[in-house]
Write a protein that holds these residues in place. Structure first.
Motif, short mmCIF file in Angstrom:
data_model
loop_
_atom_site.label_atom_id
_atom_site.label_comp_id
_atom_site.label_asym_id
_atom_site.label_seq_id
_atom_site.Cartn_x
_atom_site.Cartn_y
_atom_site.Cartn_z
N GLN A 131 7.31 -1.56 -13.53
CA GLN A 131 6.31 -0.53 -13.27
C GLN A 131 7.02 0.81 -13.18
O GLN A 131 8.03 0.95 -12.49
CB GLN A 131 5.54 -0.79 -11.98
CG GLN A 131 4.41 0.24 -11.76
CD GLN A 131 3.72 0.07 -10.42
OE1 GLN A 131 4.38 0.11 -9.39
NE2 GLN A 131 2.40 -0.11 -10.43
N SER A 160 6.49 4.80 -12.20
CA SER A 160 5.57 5.67 -11.46
C SER A 160 5.23 6.96 -12.21
O SER A 160 4.22 7.60 -11.91
CB SER A 160 6.18 6.03 -10.09
OG SER A 160 7.31 6.87 -10.25
N ASN A 161 6.05 7.32 -13.20
CA ASN A 161 5.82 8.57 -13.93
C ASN A 161 6.39 8.43 -15.34
O ASN A 161 7.41 9.05 -15.69
CB ASN A 161 6.48 9.74 -13.19
CG ASN A 161 6.20 11.09 -13.82
OD1 ASN A 161 5.38 11.20 -14.74
ND2 ASN A 161 6.87 12.12 -13.35
N SER A 208 -1.73 10.84 -18.94
CA SER A 208 -1.96 10.21 -17.65
C SER A 208 -0.75 10.39 -16.74
O SER A 208 0.41 10.31 -17.17
CB SER A 208 -2.23 8.72 -17.85
OG SER A 208 -2.27 8.04 -16.60
N THR A 209 -1.01 10.64 -15.46
CA THR A 209 0.05 10.76 -14.47
C THR A 209 0.09 9.55 -13.53
O THR A 209 0.82 9.56 -12.53
CB THR A 209 -0.13 12.05 -13.65
OG1 THR A 209 -1.41 12.01 -12.99
CG2 THR A 209 -0.07 13.28 -14.54
N SER A 210 -0.69 8.53 -13.84
CA SER A 210 -0.75 7.34 -12.99
C SER A 210 0.42 6.41 -13.30
O SER A 210 0.94 6.40 -14.43
CB SER A 210 -2.06 6.59 -13.21
OG SER A 210 -3.17 7.42 -12.92
N PRO A 211 0.84 5.61 -12.33
CA PRO A 211 1.87 4.60 -12.60
C PRO A 211 1.40 3.65 -13.70
O PRO A 211 0.20 3.39 -13.85
CB PRO A 211 2.02 3.88 -11.26
CG PRO A 211 1.55 4.87 -10.25
CD PRO A 211 0.44 5.63 -10.91
N ALA A 212 2.36 3.14 -14.46
CA ALA A 212 2.01 2.26 -15.57
C ALA A 212 3.00 1.10 -15.64
O ALA A 212 4.18 1.25 -15.34
CB ALA A 212 2.01 3.03 -16.89
N THR A 227 -0.44 2.73 -21.85
CA THR A 227 -0.79 3.98 -22.53
C THR A 227 0.19 4.20 -23.67
O THR A 227 1.38 4.43 -23.45
CB THR A 227 -0.73 5.17 -21.55
OG1 THR A 227 -1.61 4.92 -20.46
CG2 THR A 227 -1.14 6.46 -22.25
N LYS A 249 10.57 10.18 -10.48
CA LYS A 249 9.93 8.93 -10.88
C LYS A 249 10.69 7.76 -10.28
O LYS A 249 11.87 7.88 -9.94
CB LYS A 249 9.89 8.79 -12.40
CG LYS A 249 11.27 8.74 -13.04
CD LYS A 249 11.21 8.70 -14.56
CE LYS A 249 10.54 7.49 -15.10
NZ LYS A 249 10.52 7.43 -16.56
#
Length: 403
Positions: A130, A132-133, A157-161, A193, A392
């Motif tokens: 995962q 975070s940035n 998107s700035t959400s964790p991925a 993403t 991040k």
């Protein structure tokens, strides 16, 4: 110096055979089963390693039968490896790996097995993590541009991925025992993403010189795709030297010169030269320290994007013998100074970065030759131009193909 283990030399019957065995010579009057005699044969094997691999193999094989020393077995495995007898070498290396050995020795053994994997089939890594940035997007949402306050809304998107990492390396010797190799490697980082997806590939021709030390020269090309778009390709020439000391420490040097070609960002086109030094210090059986220093000079088509960079890192490996749990910790400080005023922000950009990482693994635990690792990395960049500042964190589980 090596320490001999239990020996079984009863089959050495005749005085002539006791004085001379597989090319080793023991002075008359010296007990052939004494530590001094074993050490002398070991030294003769190390000398043969540089000039006559067949002789070295014979010396170390017989000496291992006599001593059952893991140190001797390591040199036997290395001699077989350098002679191109990879299958035999792998058997010895894997057997060493399953024994209770110091962590730095285990690292060297895994490196050799890794090289054999690349030449026989392929070496690969699999990781699920995962981020975070993933876009390394700044946390600031307002900026001052030429006296005007501007609101910033990221387009990505700035959400964790979550991400999946797949990496593979393949290598083949072009002419047997020539030291010339063709190597191909590829890595992909795939996110939910697609804008953050990355693919990196490298193809190179390598000339290696190996005995107790390691030297190489490499001519290659690296290319990268980002977000589904071709980002750059970079032809390069590099060289690496690793020198192993008798006390188990090692030190090395690395240099690289590359051409940078960005089809869609021509102002970044240019050249980059790098140089690094490193030292590995064995503090104890289950603790090692590693220090690295590096500099680079990047010359871009536009001076505002040219820069000098430098980094310093300190790593610690520490293990616990009973459980075979090992932690690898590393801290890296980076600095990059740009040459001219940024054309958008009207100031010269200077960055300070930090990278902290930790991985935990159980060194004697393998699943079909794969060893799991749990890792965390924190990365940040503090820039004189706030738009380029970010932080991040990444946490994940990785499977390393050991054998």
């Amino acid at each position: 110096m090596f320490l001999a283990g239990p020996c079984a030399a009863q089959y050495l019957q005749s005085p002539q055979f006791m004085q001379r065995s597989f090319g080793t010579t023991i002075p008359a009057g010296l007990n052939p089963t004494s530590p001094q005699a074993y050490q002398q044969r070991f030294d003769q094997g190390m000398q043969a390693l540089r000039s006559d691999l067949s002789k070295a193999i014979d010396i170390f094989r017989q000496l291992y039968i006599d001593t059952h020393s893991s140190r001797v077995q390591l040199e036997l495995a290395r001699s077989l490896f350098l002679a191109g007898r990879l299958a035999e070498s792998k058997v010895e290396f894997v057997d060493i790996l399953l024994k209770d050995i110091p962590i730095t020795v285990r690292d060297k053994v895994e490196w050799y097995i890794s090289e054999i994997q690349k030449r026989d089939t392929a070496k690969f890594y699999v990781g699920l993590f995962q981020d975070s940035n993933p876009g390394q997007i700044t946390g600031s949402r307002s900026f001052n541009l030429f006296g005007q306050n501007l609101a910033y809304q990221p387009s990505q998107s700035t959400s964790p991925a979550f991400g999946l990492n797949l990496s593979a390396e393949v290598e083949r010797e072009l002419i047997p025992q020539s030291g010339w190799f063709l190597q191909v490697s590829a890595a992909t980082f795939t996110y939910a993403t697609a804008d953050f997806n990355r693919q990196i590939a490298d193809t190179s021709v390598i000339k290696r010189w190996q005995d107790s030390d390691y030297k190489d020269a490499r001519l290659g090309n690296e290319l990268m795709f980002y977000g589904g778009t071709f980002l750059y390709n970079s032809p390069y020439l590099s060289s690496r030297w690793i020198f192993n000391r008798s006390d188990g420490d090692s030190y090395g040097f690395f240099v690289k010169a590359a051409s940078l070609n960005y089809p869609n960002y021509s102002y970044l086109n240019g050249t980059q030269t790098q140089a690094q030094v490193q030292y590995l210090y064995n503090a104890s059986r289950n603790m090692a320290l590693n220090a690295e220093l590096g500099i680079d000079r990047t010359v871009a088509q536009e001076g505002a994007y040219s820069s000098y960079g430098m980094f310093a890192s300190l790593g610690l490996q520490v293990a616990e013998s009973t459980t075979q749990l090992q932690a690898n910790l590393k801290a890296t400080m980076l600095r990059r100074n740009y040459w001219q005023i940024d054309p958008i922000w009207g100031e010269v950009r200077n960055d300070n970065g930090r990278i902290y990482s930790i991985t935990i693994t159980k060194r004697d635990f393998y699943i079909f030759g794969l060893r799991p690792e749990i890792g965390y990395v924190f990365q940040s960049n503090d820039s004189s131009l706030p738009f380029y500042s970010y932080s991040k964190g990444m946490v994940g589980v990785f499977l390393k193909n050991v054998f």
